[in-house]
Design a protein around this motif. Sequence first.
Motif: not given
Length: 260
Positions: A39-47, A218-227
Amino acid sequence: MVLRVGPAPDGKGAREVTVVPVANEENLRRFAWIEGNRRKVSDLTGGRVGYVYLPNTAGAGYNNFNRYYFAQVGKEAVIIDERFNEGGQLADWVVDFLHRPLMSKIMTREGADWSSPSASIYGPKVMVVNEMAGSGGDALPWYFRKAGVGPLVGKQTWGGLVGIGGYPELIDGGNVMAPRFALYGLNGEWEVENHGIAPDYEVDLDPAAVRQGHDPQLEKAVDVVLQLMKQHPTPQYKRPPYPNYHGQDGLGVKETAASR
């Protein structure tokens, strides 16, 4: 355990419910952690980004991969979390699926075009690792990197890839274990044993941040994948015009008496 439940304080209209507690709540807590991360990954990336956790590279890990990865193949990218991975087998099958490229688009009479292979996420992929992942949990990020699937985030893995197994039982019912399987790279070097797999982005799991509801890795992984998604946006493929087989625009073969 028997509970009395009902709408009235005086007990009128109440009923008794028998609750049987589970013997061990470990799996429930792990499932809650996995779902919280998803859910955190989905929320941080807009799904837009999926999340898959692999507790090992045996039965539970493969079950998790099948359940979570293929249920999210509509996502633009995915984070694979293998922290605390207990190992098991060499999960080359998992890496094969993560590395499947888009081969073609398929037009259908109804709805949107399909993609082939259909069971794949074609966008960027990031893996989260830590020092508590070993054995098959060392091999998974090793293969992930070798295949060029994506970057690693977290801490260096445990570094214990020598395997055991396949020994006969002793006559008294006991058993003996000894190192049996050792892996090396194609350049003739022992690449994993005793030193593990280092991440591309080293991030500590800070206890203070965790207590505040954060997961720095996990939050760093989200930043990396969004970049990565920003650098490599999902390509849009143009459907070609319908072919003309009557030669009116020079694309097809002119109809003849023989073809009729």
